[in-house]
Design an enzyme around this catalytic site. Structure first.
Site, short mmCIF file in Angstrom:
data_model
loop_
_atom_site.label_atom_id
_atom_site.label_comp_id
_atom_site.label_asym_id
_atom_site.label_seq_id
_atom_site.Cartn_x
_atom_site.Cartn_y
_atom_site.Cartn_z
N GLU A 123 0.83 -1.07 -0.02
CA GLU A 123 0.10 -0.13 -0.05
C GLU A 123 0.80 1.41 -0.03
O GLU A 123 0.45 2.20 -0.73
CB GLU A 123 -0.95 -0.27 1.29
N GLU A 143 -4.63 -8.87 2.62
CA GLU A 143 -5.65 -8.40 3.72
C GLU A 143 -6.95 -9.44 3.48
O GLU A 143 -7.32 -10.02 4.36
CB GLU A 143 -5.95 -7.20 3.46
#
Length: 269
Positions: A123, A143
């Site tokens: 990210e 995730e």
């Protein structure tokens, strides 16, 4: 190399001329994100934007890894240092600013990646402008297989950067991505031998720092402000940002240096 006082226990910020190097410094946890780290990164990115002599930043990790994502326990624990505690209270949304989701620097940020750059590490990569990755590194957004959600902005950013189909594969399968795959997708700029990501990133940073800083910043701004506009509207915004550059001192210095067959000396004005 000068270590800046905005450094924290888990984030080292150093300046060398026009370049600032931000190092996530929690190697015992593969640089998993902590409050101390995010506070230091938020302050570092603000410093890069606000300091005229700084022209480019590099984001890297200590101990052979970039970042292994969020340490939920550490992110919920106040730093031991009183100054870091105070800054965590003072900086609005320090976690989003540290993750390059909010208040993205007005100057280029280069990611120099070794080892793990997964979950929050990937990210962070998506919030940078150029990415240099060691051949043995591991990327990925894990995730979904942990029952979590990529809150750093990847669900929005990744499809815009590499296209819908490859982005959905990465997000929905939560699989690892090799540097070679990432390069083929256009997610990163360069794959380099292990141990050379920071030096290769510094070469890129020096090339950027040798350019006219106002030109570089205007190019970044024009892209960010027009990325999702129709072409006709985007060109108008781009012109509004670009034309004032021709009235700067640096716009006179560039052609003059070319005529005189010497390197230009840009002053950012």
């Amino acid at each position: 190399m000068e270590r800046l006082p905005i450094s924290t226990a888990h984030c080292t910020v150093e300046q060398d001329g026009h370049v600032v190097i931000v190092t996530m410094n929690r190697p015992e946890a593969r640089n998993a994100l902590s409050t101390s780290m995010l506070v230091g990164m938020a302050d570092a990115f603000a410093y890069i934007s606000q300091t005229p002599e700084v022209r480019v930043g590099i984001l890297t990790g200590a101990g052979g890894h970039f970042c292994s994502g969020a340490d939920l326990k550490a992110m919920g624990t106040p730093p031991e240092d009183e100054r870091e505690q105070r800054r965590a209270a003072e900086i609005t949304n320090y976690h989003w600013k540290g993750l390059l989701r909010e208040a993205v620097p007005t100057k280029p940020i280069i990611a120099a990646i070794e080892g793990y750059a997964v979950a929050g590490g990937t990210e962070l990569l998506l919030g940078t402008d150029l990415r240099v990755v060691a051949e043995g590194a591991t990327l990925g957004l894990y995730e979904a297989k942990r029952g979590l959600f990529p809150m750093g902005g990847s669900v929005v950013r990744l499809p815009r950067q590499i296209g819908y189909a490859p982005a959905m594969e990465i997000l929905l399968t939560a699989r690892s991505v090799t540097p070679q795959e990432a390069l083929a997708m256009g997610l990163i700029n360069r794959v380099v031998p292990d141990g050379q990501a920071l030096s290769a990133a510094r070469e890129l940073a020096d090339q950027i720092a040798a350019c006219a800083p106002l030109s570089v910043q205007a190019i970044l701004r024009a892209h960010r402000e027009t990325f999702h506009l129709p072409e006709e509207e985007a060109l108008k915004v781009s012109d509004e940002i670009g034309w004032p550059i021709f009235a700067t001192e640096d716009a006179q210095e560039g052609p003059r240096a070319f005529r005189e067959k010497r390197p230009p000396v840009f002053k950012g004005r």
